[in-house]
Design a protein around this motif. Structure first.
Motif, mmCIF file in Angstrom:
data_model
loop_
_atom_site.group_PDB
_atom_site.id
_atom_site.type_symbol
_atom_site.label_atom_id
_atom_site.label_comp_id
_atom_site.label_asym_id
_atom_site.label_seq_id
_atom_site.Cartn_x
_atom_site.Cartn_y
_atom_site.Cartn_z
ATOM 1 N N ASP A 27 0.809 -1.212 0.000
ATOM 2 C CA ASP A 27 0.000 0.000 0.000
ATOM 3 C C ASP A 27 0.848 1.269 0.000
ATOM 4 O OD1 ASP A 27 -2.454 -1.294 0.008
ATOM 5 O OD2 ASP A 27 -2.571 -1.366 2.202
ATOM 6 N N ALA A 43 3.830 3.829 -1.693
ATOM 7 C CA ALA A 43 4.688 4.318 -2.775
ATOM 8 C C ALA A 43 5.943 4.911 -2.147
ATOM 9 C CB ALA A 43 3.971 5.383 -3.586
ATOM 10 N N GLU A 91 5.066 0.896 -5.674
ATOM 11 C CA GLU A 91 5.614 1.694 -6.766
ATOM 12 C C GLU A 91 6.728 2.570 -6.220
ATOM 13 O OE1 GLU A 91 2.191 3.778 -8.175
ATOM 14 O OE2 GLU A 91 2.083 5.140 -6.458
ATOM 15 N N GLN A 97 4.750 13.728 -5.904
ATOM 16 C CA GLN A 97 3.563 13.271 -5.177
ATOM 17 C C GLN A 97 2.364 13.145 -6.100
ATOM 18 O OE1 GLN A 97 3.767 12.671 -1.566
ATOM 19 N NE2 GLN A 97 2.001 11.482 -2.223
ATOM 20 N N ASP A 98 2.296 13.980 -7.113
ATOM 21 C CA ASP A 98 1.189 13.914 -8.076
ATOM 22 C C ASP A 98 1.143 12.579 -8.807
ATOM 23 O OD1 ASP A 98 0.369 16.476 -7.435
ATOM 24 O OD2 ASP A 98 1.377 17.427 -9.137
ATOM 25 N N ARG A 99 2.268 11.893 -8.907
ATOM 26 C CA ARG A 99 2.311 10.619 -9.632
ATOM 27 C C ARG A 99 2.019 9.406 -8.743
ATOM 28 N NH1 ARG A 99 4.932 10.971 -14.632
ATOM 29 N NH2 ARG A 99 4.311 8.788 -14.840
ATOM 30 N N VAL A 100 1.907 9.627 -7.452
ATOM 31 C CA VAL A 100 1.650 8.526 -6.525
ATOM 32 C C VAL A 100 0.210 8.048 -6.669
ATOM 33 C CG1 VAL A 100 1.402 7.946 -4.071
ATOM 34 C CG2 VAL A 100 3.417 9.191 -4.858
ATOM 35 N N THR A 101 0.018 6.727 -6.677
ATOM 36 C CA THR A 101 -1.323 6.147 -6.799
ATOM 37 C C THR A 101 -1.710 5.297 -5.596
ATOM 38 O OG1 THR A 101 -0.558 4.135 -7.924
ATOM 39 C CG2 THR A 101 -1.037 6.059 -9.306
ATOM 40 N N LYS A 102 -0.830 5.149 -4.614
ATOM 41 C CA LYS A 102 -1.089 4.297 -3.457
ATOM 42 C C LYS A 102 -1.500 5.138 -2.249
ATOM 43 C CE LYS A 102 -0.150 0.907 -6.046
ATOM 44 N NZ LYS A 102 -1.268 0.085 -6.551
ATOM 45 N N THR A 108 2.627 7.167 1.312
ATOM 46 C CA THR A 108 3.879 7.566 0.666
ATOM 47 C C THR A 108 5.002 7.567 1.686
ATOM 48 O OG1 THR A 108 2.722 9.018 -0.904
ATOM 49 C CG2 THR A 108 5.083 9.391 -0.603
ATOM 50 N N SER A 168 -1.163 9.626 1.359
ATOM 51 C CA SER A 168 -0.905 10.203 0.036
ATOM 52 C C SER A 168 -1.842 11.348 -0.313
ATOM 53 C CB SER A 168 -0.976 9.111 -1.041
ATOM 54 O OG SER A 168 0.089 8.185 -0.856
ATOM 55 N N ASN A 169 -2.874 11.578 0.499
ATOM 56 C CA ASN A 169 -3.723 12.764 0.290
ATOM 57 C C ASN A 169 -3.221 13.943 1.118
ATOM 58 O OD1 ASN A 169 -4.437 12.000 2.877
ATOM 59 N ND2 ASN A 169 -6.522 11.376 2.324
#
Length: 273
Positions: A8, A10, A38, A82-87, A90, A168-169
């Motif tokens: 879970d 990145a 990722e 951070q904009d590229r993180v999808t999980k 972080t 990540s938010n």
């Protein structure tokens, strides 16, 4: 053995002209058998020879490389990475850090605590100095206990650009990192935004147990050089430093009181929801 497959999470690494350090960091994670869902490497317009090495390393370490045509500073580098993180989580680490043997177990503990305590926004794993005001938490961690009336200025650094785990938010709740400014100012502004918006977090108190920060002559630190005058035994210098620290504490209090919450409706709704 602690599960070291963090599905879970990145791993976000910011990089600038230190491809050798980046290789060392990624190799150490492999040595410790840490795997992430990722890996994002956000580069701030490094020199061509370093970018070439990053391109060569992409397939070896299976990371996504995010670049920019011009140098825009650390704030932009973190934002675009951070904009590229999808999980949902972080782990943020700058490229000149190296995880130590105890890190995987403590990181797994921190991740479980973040899952368990929805009010926690960040878990910190390193610092130049210990956070000055803490409360006992769980699994060897301590809650950073910010109160405006506590003395000193170090209490404002509940947030730090040093290695940390965050949801990540994070940018949705606290706003984006300030861009086009000195790295210290970008960090300081995020500290204020974090506290102003009710940020909460915990820290591992033995701050040198989980990471080393390593630089050498080939790839020196890119941070501004800080003079060690604060270590001078000269009585006049010590008095000046004492006066400066009092001024700094007053300035930080004033900045905190004047700092506005982000105007984004998304941020407002997040904090009210």
């Amino acid at each position: 053995m602690t599960d070291r497959n963090f599905s879970d999470v990145a791993l976000l690494i910011t990089h600038f002209n230190r491809s050798g350090s980046l290789r060392r960091l990624l190799s150490k994670f492999q040595e410790l058998e840490c795997s992430f869902a990722e890996i994002i490497v956000s580069d701030d317009c490094s020199k061509p020879e370093h970018l070439q090495k990053l391109e060569q390393m992409k397939s070896e370490f299976n990371f996504v490389l995010v670049t920019t045509p011009v140098n825009k500073g650390l704030g932009n580098n973190i934002n675009k990475g951070q904009d590229r993180v999808t999980k949902p989580y972080t782990l943020y680490v700058q490229e000149d850090f190296v995880p130590k043997a105890e890190f995987p177990m403590r990181f797994a503990d921190a991740l479980e605590l973040m899952d368990k305590h929805a009010d926690m926004d960040i878990a910190r794993f390193y610092g130049y100095v210990p956070y000055p005001y803490t409360l006992p938490f769980e699994r060897g961690f301590e809650i950073m206990n910010f109160k405006l009336w506590y003395p000193g200025y170090l209490k404002f650094y509940s947030y730090s650009d040093h290695p940390h785990l965050k949801r990540s938010n994070f940018l949705e709740k606290f706003g984006r990192y300030k861009e086009g400014v000195n790295v210290d100012i970008a960090e300081y502004n995020m500290c204020l935004a974090f506290l102003k918006n009710g940020g909460r977090g915990f820290i591992y108190p033995r701050i040198s147990d989980l990471f080393d920060q390593l630089n050498n002559a080939d790839e020196p630190s890119t941070a501004a050089y800080r003079k060690d005058w604060k270590l001078s035994p000269n009585i006049f210098v010590r008095l000046l430093r004492k006066a400066y620290l009092q001024y700094k504490a007053l300035k930080y209090h004033k900045d905190f009181l004047a700092y506005p919450k982000p105007e984004s409706e998304q941020v407002k709704n997040y904090n009210n929801g």
